[in-house]
Design a protein around this motif. Structure first.
Motif, PDB file in Angstrom:
ATOM      1  N   ALA A  29       2.368   1.741  -3.512  1.00 49.19           N
ATOM      2  CA  ALA A  29       1.350   2.280  -4.429  1.00 49.19           C
ATOM      3  C   ALA A  29       1.147   3.775  -4.194  1.00 49.19           C
ATOM      4  CB  ALA A  29       0.038   1.520  -4.261  1.00 49.19           C
ATOM      5  N   LEU A  30       1.072   4.192  -2.937  1.00 44.20           N
ATOM      6  CA  LEU A  30       0.913   5.623  -2.633  1.00 44.20           C
ATOM      7  C   LEU A  30       2.117   6.428  -3.103  1.00 44.20           C
ATOM      8  CD1 LEU A  30      -0.622   5.598   0.964  1.00 44.20           C
ATOM      9  CD2 LEU A  30      -1.626   6.644  -1.077  1.00 44.20           C
ATOM     10  N   GLU A  76       0.831  -1.208   0.000  1.00 44.36           N
ATOM     11  CA  GLU A  76       0.000   0.000   0.000  1.00 44.36           C
ATOM     12  C   GLU A  76       0.865   1.258   0.000  1.00 44.36           C
ATOM     13  OE1 GLU A  76      -2.219  -3.362   1.933  1.00 44.36           O
ATOM     14  OE2 GLU A  76      -0.246  -2.506   2.229  1.00 44.36           O
ATOM     15  N   SER A 132       8.282  12.748 -17.513  1.00 46.06           N
ATOM     16  CA  SER A 132       7.609  11.697 -18.261  1.00 46.06           C
ATOM     17  C   SER A 132       8.647  10.885 -19.025  1.00 46.06           C
ATOM     18  CB  SER A 132       6.628  12.332 -19.248  1.00 46.06           C
ATOM     19  OG  SER A 132       6.245  11.400 -20.214  1.00 46.06           O
ATOM     20  N   GLU A 159       4.247   5.706  -5.525  1.00 44.13           N
ATOM     21  CA  GLU A 159       4.245   5.777  -6.991  1.00 44.13           C
ATOM     22  C   GLU A 159       3.243   6.827  -7.476  1.00 44.13           C
ATOM     23  OE1 GLU A 159       3.482   1.723  -8.113  1.00 44.13           O
ATOM     24  OE2 GLU A 159       5.615   1.202  -8.017  1.00 44.13           O
ATOM     25  N   LYS A 160       2.070   6.841  -6.880  1.00 42.95           N
ATOM     26  CA  LYS A 160       1.032   7.785  -7.283  1.00 42.95           C
ATOM     27  C   LYS A 160       1.438   9.230  -6.982  1.00 42.95           C
ATOM     28  CE  LYS A 160      -3.760   8.988  -6.311  1.00 42.95           C
ATOM     29  NZ  LYS A 160      -4.933   8.711  -5.478  1.00 42.95           N
ATOM     30  N   LYS A 161       1.925   9.481  -5.769  1.00 43.41           N
ATOM     31  CA  LYS A 161       2.204  10.853  -5.357  1.00 43.41           C
ATOM     32  C   LYS A 161       3.515  11.395  -5.902  1.00 43.41           C
ATOM     33  CE  LYS A 161      -0.894  11.094  -1.550  1.00 43.41           C
ATOM     34  NZ  LYS A 161      -1.347  12.138  -0.681  1.00 43.41           N
ATOM     35  N   GLY A 178       5.100  10.314  -8.666  1.00 41.82           N
ATOM     36  CA  GLY A 178       5.091  10.284 -10.129  1.00 41.82           C
ATOM     37  C   GLY A 178       4.789  11.612 -10.794  1.00 41.82           C
ATOM     38  N   ARG A 179       3.931  12.397 -10.215  1.00 39.86           N
ATOM     39  CA  ARG A 179       3.559  13.669 -10.855  1.00 39.86           C
ATOM     40  C   ARG A 179       4.685  14.700 -10.825  1.00 39.86           C
ATOM     41  NH1 ARG A 179      -0.678  16.175  -6.478  1.00 39.86           N
ATOM     42  NH2 ARG A 179       0.307  15.142  -4.728  1.00 39.86           N
TER      43      ARG A 179
END
Length: 98
Positions: A69-70, A66, A81, A72-74, A76-77
């Protein structure tokens, strides 16, 4: 892009040091308390790096799915790219080892 991970806790496997902070362009911390601690201890070495608070509570186990995943999500932005955009940014990651 080069990355590294370090912690603020006295028992961190890789403790944060001034050289790491001067090397980094971006520093990610999980909580606002981590940023405050980093600034108290290393303010003179944070002139160049941007410190980003991810807003993730520091109550996950190391590499807990978990948490990964958090992160990677936070995170990544803030990263370039793979298909273009900013290239070659260096970052220091502090995954809340405090």
């Amino acid at each position: 892009m080069e990355t590294a991970s370090a912690g603020l806790a006295p028992d961190a496997d890789v403790p944060v040091d001034p050289e790491m902070l001067e090397w980094a362009d971006l520093i990610f911390v999980m909580e606002a308390a981590h940023k405050a601690r980093l600034q108290r201890r290393f303010r003179p070495h944070l002139k160049r790096a941007r410190v980003i608070v991810l807003g993730i509570p520091d109550d996950y186990a190391f590499m807990q799915p978990e948490l990964v995943a958090l992160l990677e999500k936070k995170v990544g932005r803030f990263l370039p790219s793979p298909l273009g955009g900013e290239g070659g940014r260096r970052s220091r990651s502090d995954e809340g080892s405090v």
